[in-house]
Design a protein around this motif. Structure first.
Motif, PDB file in Angstrom:
ATOM      1  N   ILE A   1       0.716  -1.151   0.067  1.00  0.00           N
ATOM      2  CA  ILE A   1       0.029   0.001  -0.035  1.00  0.00           C
ATOM      3  C   ILE A   1       0.923   1.176   0.089  1.00  0.00           C
ATOM      4  O   ILE A   1       0.404   2.037  -0.940  1.00  0.00           O
ATOM      5  N   GLU A   2       1.917   1.087   0.765  1.00  0.00           N
ATOM      6  CA  GLU A   2       2.569   2.414   0.868  1.00  0.00           C
ATOM      7  C   GLU A   2       3.403   2.776  -0.282  1.00  0.00           C
ATOM      8  O   GLU A   2       3.555   3.921  -0.765  1.00  0.00           O
ATOM      9  N   ARG A   3       3.876   1.711  -1.223  1.00  0.00           N
ATOM     10  CA  ARG A   3       4.557   1.607  -2.349  1.00  0.00           C
ATOM     11  C   ARG A   3       3.194   2.342  -3.496  1.00  0.00           C
ATOM     12  O   ARG A   3       3.791   3.130  -4.370  1.00  0.00           O
ATOM     13  N   ASP A   4       2.179   1.875  -3.243  1.00  0.00           N
ATOM     14  CA  ASP A   4       1.209   2.354  -4.129  1.00  0.00           C
ATOM     15  C   ASP A   4       0.929   3.730  -3.983  1.00  0.00           C
ATOM     16  O   ASP A   4       0.663   4.756  -4.955  1.00  0.00           O
ATOM     17  N   LEU A   5       0.754   4.120  -2.659  1.00  0.00           N
ATOM     18  CA  LEU A   5       0.422   5.642  -2.395  1.00  0.00           C
ATOM     19  C   LEU A   5       1.701   6.526  -2.896  1.00  0.00           C
ATOM     20  O   LEU A   5       1.383   7.761  -3.271  1.00  0.00           O
ATOM     21  N   SER A   6       2.734   6.022  -2.785  1.00  0.00           N
ATOM     22  CA  SER A   6       4.022   6.910  -3.085  1.00  0.00           C
ATOM     23  C   SER A   6       3.839   6.842  -4.825  1.00  0.00           C
ATOM     24  O   SER A   6       4.141   7.905  -5.203  1.00  0.00           O
ATOM     25  N   ALA A   7       3.618   6.007  -5.571  1.00  0.00           N
ATOM     26  CA  ALA A   7       3.487   6.078  -6.722  1.00  0.00           C
ATOM     27  C   ALA A   7       2.380   6.912  -7.425  1.00  0.00           C
ATOM     28  O   ALA A   7       2.345   7.870  -8.238  1.00  0.00           O
ATOM     29  N   LEU A   8       1.020   6.847  -6.632  1.00  0.00           N
ATOM     30  CA  LEU A   8       0.202   7.883  -6.849  1.00  0.00           C
ATOM     31  C   LEU A   8       0.520   9.513  -6.538  1.00  0.00           C
ATOM     32  O   LEU A   8       0.430  10.251  -7.552  1.00  0.00           O
ATOM     33  N   GLY A   9       1.428   9.537  -5.512  1.00  0.00           N
ATOM     34  CA  GLY A   9       1.917  10.894  -5.271  1.00  0.00           C
ATOM     35  C   GLY A   9       2.912  11.337  -6.270  1.00  0.00           C
ATOM     36  O   GLY A   9       2.744  12.485  -6.764  1.00  0.00           O
ATOM     37  N   GLN A  10       3.826  10.521  -6.821  1.00  0.00           N
ATOM     38  CA  GLN A  10       4.584  10.951  -7.987  1.00  0.00           C
ATOM     39  C   GLN A  10       3.830  11.080  -9.344  1.00  0.00           C
ATOM     40  O   GLN A  10       4.085  11.850 -10.018  1.00  0.00           O
ATOM     41  N   ALA A  11       2.652  10.473  -9.432  1.00  0.00           N
ATOM     42  CA  ALA A  11       1.874  10.884 -10.423  1.00  0.00           C
ATOM     43  C   ALA A  11       1.079  12.021 -10.304  1.00  0.00           C
ATOM     44  O   ALA A  11       0.380  12.505 -11.606  1.00  0.00           O
ATOM     45  N   GLY A  12       1.070  12.778  -9.229  1.00  0.00           N
ATOM     46  CA  GLY A  12       0.369  13.860  -9.162  1.00  0.00           C
ATOM     47  C   GLY A  12      -1.033  13.888  -8.504  1.00  0.00           C
ATOM     48  O   GLY A  12      -1.692  14.966  -8.436  1.00  0.00           O
ATOM     49  N   VAL A  13      -1.116  13.048  -8.028  1.00  0.00           N
ATOM     50  CA  VAL A  13      -2.602  12.683  -7.029  1.00  0.00           C
ATOM     51  C   VAL A  13      -2.239  13.499  -5.785  1.00  0.00           C
ATOM     52  O   VAL A  13      -1.256  13.209  -5.157  1.00  0.00           O
ATOM     53  N   PRO A  14      -3.220  14.307  -5.575  1.00  0.00           N
ATOM     54  CA  PRO A  14      -3.100  15.275  -4.324  1.00  0.00           C
ATOM     55  C   PRO A  14      -3.204  14.612  -2.912  1.00  0.00           C
ATOM     56  O   PRO A  14      -4.461  14.912  -2.382  1.00  0.00           O
ATOM     57  N   LEU A  15      -2.392  13.810  -2.392  1.00  0.00           N
ATOM     58  CA  LEU A  15      -2.426  13.109  -1.349  1.00  0.00           C
ATOM     59  C   LEU A  15      -1.907  13.852   0.000  1.00  0.00           C
ATOM     60  O   LEU A  15      -0.927  14.764  -0.219  1.00  0.00           O
ATOM     61  N   ALA A  16      -2.501  13.879   1.047  1.00  0.00           N
ATOM     62  CA  ALA A  16      -1.977  14.709   2.144  1.00  0.00           C
ATOM     63  C   ALA A  16      -1.739  13.553   3.386  1.00  0.00           C
ATOM     64  O   ALA A  16      -2.565  12.571   3.500  1.00  0.00           O
ATOM     65  N   THR A  17      -0.755  13.674   4.372  1.00  0.00           N
ATOM     66  CA  THR A  17      -0.795  12.705   5.549  1.00  0.00           C
ATOM     67  C   THR A  17      -0.855  13.460   6.745  1.00  0.00           C
ATOM     68  O   THR A  17      -0.449  14.763   6.942  1.00  0.00           O
ATOM     69  N   ARG A  18      -1.567  12.692   7.698  1.00  0.00           N
ATOM     70  CA  ARG A  18      -1.481  13.307   9.221  1.00  0.00           C
ATOM     71  C   ARG A  18      -1.006  12.222   9.980  1.00  0.00           C
ATOM     72  O   ARG A  18      -1.073  10.854   9.846  1.00  0.00           O
ATOM     73  N   SER A  19      -0.016  12.853  10.855  1.00  0.00           N
ATOM     74  CA  SER A  19       0.610  11.980  11.954  1.00  0.00           C
ATOM     75  C   SER A  19      -0.125  11.879  13.293  1.00  0.00           C
ATOM     76  O   SER A  19      -1.184  12.573  13.572  1.00  0.00           O
ATOM     77  N   GLY A  20       0.283  11.079  14.015  1.00  0.00           N
ATOM     78  CA  GLY A  20      -0.433  10.684  15.225  1.00  0.00           C
ATOM     79  C   GLY A  20      -1.369   9.521  15.200  1.00  0.00           C
ATOM     80  O   GLY A  20      -1.436   8.860  14.398  1.00  0.00           O
ATOM     81  N   ARG A  21      -2.104   9.348  16.413  1.00  0.00           N
ATOM     82  CA  ARG A  21      -2.887   8.452  16.294  1.00  0.00           C
ATOM     83  C   ARG A  21      -4.169   8.168  15.476  1.00  0.00           C
ATOM     84  O   ARG A  21      -4.574   7.291  14.888  1.00  0.00           O
TER      85      ARG A  21
END
Length: 261
Positions: free
Chosen positions: A38-58
């Protein structure tokens, strides 16, 4: 599920999750793959320009910026036919490719039956068109970018009498009409607003230098008054209250019109 299908499904899952988002572990469980996958897939989406954001914490995880994407749009056959007619009315060299692309996106989102009904409606319409000289596509693109970015232009121009001059101008509008395309600009040579036939511009070069802000009058070209298509992108300013929640905003526009040259 193969990887391509999973990438598309990931985007839709994050879109559905909204601001709550999903953790990599939740996504891995949902798609029955490892967290690393999943992390590899999300990285690929981000590199393709999909506007992903991440939040840290619980409560952290991955979210999709909804302002950067649209939900599926449903066009009725009449709406699609109306768009096709509107786009066909002006096939200007600057916008022809984008107009075709926009219509293809609309058609791709419609069921086949609705596309067929839209085609049948559009088939009953004929547009009166007249031959008009087209500007050189590369020159037109240079001119358009200068208008868009407020850059000075250096142009080689042949006037109606066949006299060639080199001028620096401050572009204001591109004017698209039934008799051709024009550039409205402040001319440094003549020290006044001028309207230039774009097919008579034989060379154009942008000069990305600061330029003064001048009030740009609405042009009167070949006896035609102008209409701003930007109003179609702000319908709330012109439409009455409707069931889609738009409200009317009263505005008075007093635009000066000066004859073209």
């Amino acid at each position: 599920m193969n990887r391509i299908d999973r990438l598309y499904a990931l985007v839709e899952e994050l879109r559905a999750a909204g601001s709550r988002g999903r953790t990599a572990r939740q996504l891995a469980s949902h798609f029955e793959v490892s967290v690393r996958t999943i992390e590899r897939d999300l990285s690929a989406l981000g590199q393709a320009g999909v506007p992903l954001a991440t939040r840290s914490g619980r409560a952290g995880g991955y979210t999709l910026d909804r302002s950067m994407s649209l939900p599926p749009l449903n066009f009725t056959p009449r709406e699609a036919a109306a768009v096709a007619v509107a786009l066909s009315q002006s096939e200007h060299v600057l916008f022809a490719k984008d107009a075709r692309s926009a219509l293809q996106k609309i058609v791709a989102a419609m069921p086949d039956r609705a596309v067929e009904e839209a085609w049948q409606a559009a088939e009953k319409v004929r547009l009166l068109v007249q031959s008009a000289p087209e500007p050189d596509a590369e020159i037109a693109e240079v001119v358009w970018r200068a208008v868009r970015d407020n850059h000075v232009l250096r142009v080689v121009y042949i006037d109606v009498g066949g006299v060639e001059t080199t001028r620096e101008v401050e572009p204001q509008h591109v004017v698209v009409g039934p008799n051709g395309s024009y550039l409205m600009a402040w001319c440094h040579l003549r020290r006044e607003d001028r309207v230039f036939r774009m097919d008579r511009i034989t060379q154009a070069e942008r000069i990305p230098s600061p330029r003064p802000q001048r009030a740009a009058p609405e042009p009167l070209v070949d006896g035609h008054v102008t209409k701003a298509p930007a109003s179609a992108l702000r319908p709330e300013r012109s439409l009455p209250n409707t069931d889609i929640g738009l409200s009317r905003v009263r505005e008075t526009v007093d635009s000066a019109r000066r004859p073209g040259r």
